[in-house]
Write a protein that holds these residues in place. Sequence first.
Motif, mmCIF file in Angstrom:
data_model
loop_
_atom_site.group_PDB
_atom_site.id
_atom_site.type_symbol
_atom_site.label_atom_id
_atom_site.label_comp_id
_atom_site.label_asym_id
_atom_site.label_seq_id
_atom_site.Cartn_x
_atom_site.Cartn_y
_atom_site.Cartn_z
ATOM 1 N N SER A 158 0.827 -1.213 0.000
ATOM 2 C CA SER A 158 0.000 0.000 0.000
ATOM 3 C C SER A 158 0.855 1.255 0.000
ATOM 4 C CB SER A 158 -0.933 0.014 1.214
ATOM 5 O OG SER A 158 -1.856 -1.039 1.133
ATOM 6 N N TYR A 159 1.953 1.262 0.739
ATOM 7 C CA TYR A 159 2.856 2.415 0.772
ATOM 8 C C TYR A 159 3.576 2.618 -0.571
ATOM 9 C CZ TYR A 159 2.473 3.887 5.623
ATOM 10 O OH TYR A 159 2.011 4.402 6.815
ATOM 11 N N LEU A 160 3.652 1.582 -1.376
ATOM 12 C CA LEU A 160 4.253 1.706 -2.714
ATOM 13 C C LEU A 160 3.241 2.152 -3.761
ATOM 14 C CD1 LEU A 160 6.388 -1.575 -2.913
ATOM 15 C CD2 LEU A 160 7.155 0.717 -2.256
ATOM 16 N N THR A 161 1.990 1.742 -3.614
ATOM 17 C CA THR A 161 1.033 1.884 -4.705
ATOM 18 C C THR A 161 -0.086 2.898 -4.468
ATOM 19 O OG1 THR A 161 -0.275 0.028 -3.850
ATOM 20 C CG2 THR A 161 1.446 -0.477 -5.488
ATOM 21 N N GLU A 162 -0.369 3.263 -3.232
ATOM 22 C CA GLU A 162 -1.453 4.207 -2.949
ATOM 23 C C GLU A 162 -0.880 5.616 -2.828
ATOM 24 O OE1 GLU A 162 -3.775 2.864 0.388
ATOM 25 O OE2 GLU A 162 -3.925 0.832 -0.455
ATOM 26 N N SER A 163 -1.417 6.527 -3.622
ATOM 27 C CA SER A 163 -0.884 7.887 -3.712
ATOM 28 C C SER A 163 -0.747 8.573 -2.351
ATOM 29 C CB SER A 163 -1.773 8.733 -4.625
ATOM 30 O OG SER A 163 -1.283 10.050 -4.712
ATOM 31 N N GLU A 164 -1.767 8.508 -1.524
ATOM 32 C CA GLU A 164 -1.728 9.212 -0.232
ATOM 33 C C GLU A 164 -0.617 8.667 0.663
ATOM 34 O OE1 GLU A 164 -4.438 10.064 3.714
ATOM 35 O OE2 GLU A 164 -5.456 9.435 1.867
ATOM 36 N N LEU A 165 -0.489 7.351 0.757
ATOM 37 C CA LEU A 165 0.571 6.759 1.584
ATOM 38 C C LEU A 165 1.948 6.976 0.960
ATOM 39 C CD1 LEU A 165 -1.102 3.411 2.716
ATOM 40 C CD2 LEU A 165 -0.684 5.471 4.092
ATOM 41 N N ARG A 166 2.072 6.821 -0.355
ATOM 42 C CA ARG A 166 3.354 7.031 -1.023
ATOM 43 C C ARG A 166 3.810 8.482 -0.880
ATOM 44 N NH1 ARG A 166 2.495 7.590 -5.897
ATOM 45 N NH2 ARG A 166 1.343 5.651 -6.210
ATOM 46 N N GLY A 167 2.850 9.402 -0.864
ATOM 47 C CA GLY A 167 3.171 10.815 -0.710
ATOM 48 C C GLY A 167 3.783 11.157 0.633
ATOM 49 N N TRP A 198 6.244 9.545 1.919
ATOM 50 C CA TRP A 198 7.677 9.200 1.921
ATOM 51 C C TRP A 198 8.364 9.419 0.571
ATOM 52 C CZ3 TRP A 198 9.933 5.229 -0.964
ATOM 53 C CH2 TRP A 198 9.046 4.371 -1.626
ATOM 54 N N LEU A 199 7.605 9.528 -0.526
ATOM 55 C CA LEU A 199 8.220 9.654 -1.842
ATOM 56 C C LEU A 199 7.499 10.709 -2.680
ATOM 57 C CD1 LEU A 199 10.363 8.563 -3.872
ATOM 58 C CD2 LEU A 199 8.645 6.909 -4.620
ATOM 59 N N ALA A 200 6.440 10.312 -3.369
ATOM 60 C CA ALA A 200 5.724 11.206 -4.283
ATOM 61 C C ALA A 200 4.284 10.742 -4.418
ATOM 62 C CB ALA A 200 6.405 11.204 -5.655
ATOM 63 N N THR A 201 3.392 11.690 -4.689
ATOM 64 C CA THR A 201 1.994 11.348 -4.921
ATOM 65 C C THR A 201 1.793 11.001 -6.390
ATOM 66 O OG1 THR A 201 1.427 13.654 -5.325
ATOM 67 C CG2 THR A 201 1.188 12.855 -3.056
ATOM 68 N N GLY A 202 0.614 10.504 -6.694
ATOM 69 C CA GLY A 202 0.248 10.189 -8.070
ATOM 70 C C GLY A 202 -0.558 8.911 -8.126
ATOM 71 N N GLU A 203 -1.790 9.018 -8.627
ATOM 72 C CA GLU A 203 -2.643 7.837 -8.758
ATOM 73 C C GLU A 203 -2.055 6.919 -9.817
ATOM 74 O OE1 GLU A 203 -5.115 6.972 -6.809
ATOM 75 O OE2 GLU A 203 -4.928 8.865 -5.689
ATOM 76 N N PRO A 207 0.147 -3.365 -16.486
ATOM 77 C CA PRO A 207 1.203 -3.017 -17.434
ATOM 78 C C PRO A 207 0.704 -1.977 -18.441
ATOM 79 C CG PRO A 207 1.184 -5.373 -17.061
ATOM 80 C CD PRO A 207 -0.046 -4.812 -16.385
ATOM 81 N N GLY A 208 1.495 -0.928 -18.620
ATOM 82 C CA GLY A 208 1.128 0.165 -19.506
ATOM 83 C C GLY A 208 0.335 1.262 -18.833
ATOM 84 N N GLY A 209 -0.079 1.036 -17.579
ATOM 85 C CA GLY A 209 -0.840 2.040 -16.853
ATOM 86 C C GLY A 209 -0.021 3.305 -16.648
ATOM 87 N N ALA A 210 -0.507 4.415 -17.182
ATOM 88 C CA ALA A 210 0.218 5.685 -17.089
ATOM 89 C C ALA A 210 -0.108 6.384 -15.772
ATOM 90 C CB ALA A 210 -0.146 6.579 -18.263
ATOM 91 N N PHE A 211 0.856 7.150 -15.277
ATOM 92 C CA PHE A 211 0.646 7.948 -14.078
ATOM 93 C C PHE A 211 1.678 9.054 -14.040
ATOM 94 C CE2 PHE A 211 3.613 4.661 -12.873
ATOM 95 C CZ PHE A 211 4.535 5.298 -12.065
ATOM 96 N N GLU A 212 1.499 9.975 -13.107
ATOM 97 C CA GLU A 212 2.449 11.059 -12.912
ATOM 98 C C GLU A 212 2.821 11.118 -11.439
ATOM 99 O OE1 GLU A 212 3.081 15.716 -14.111
ATOM 100 O OE2 GLU A 212 1.037 15.003 -13.829
#
Length: 177
Positions: free
Chosen positions: A34-43, A45-50, A55-60
Amino acid sequence: MTDTTTLDAYGVLIEPMTLRLQRMLPGPIERIWSYLTESELRGKWLATGEMELKPGGAFEFVWHNDRLTDHPEDRPAGIEAQHSMRSQVVQVDPPRLLTIAWGERGDVTFELEPRGAEVLLTVTHRRLPDRDTLLKVSAGWHAHLDLLGVRVRGGQSTSFWREWSRLRTDYDARLPH
């Protein structure tokens, strides 16, 4: 199999421009996923972005590194307050493997392996273009992964930018020229 009792916090070059870092984190594996893949949790420690997890799923990714520290601090000269990067998912096998394209700087693979009550996280950043980028990325991953460890343990963060600057100097001395 990695001996987790002797993990070094510093990343190592496993190929000339491929960096690998490892951390033991409190489980379960789904929590770390969850900390790797969910924007709120990833934000935290690293960066946000849905992220579309296919495979091929785009994000920012959007970085707000100034917000990662629990107190105000000065950022190093030449570094913007916000940075973003378009990317895409290359490979996904929840909750064990995620590979993403890293803009113009290769790709990053996150591997999760349960180890009792803990999870071994291995981050591999491939095809870094040059030494300057290697040093920045090494210090960045190290500082971000340390912060991930603090966040999943419920602790308070230390100075992100001071740590990043110190680690960049450390990696310059540690990594071959």
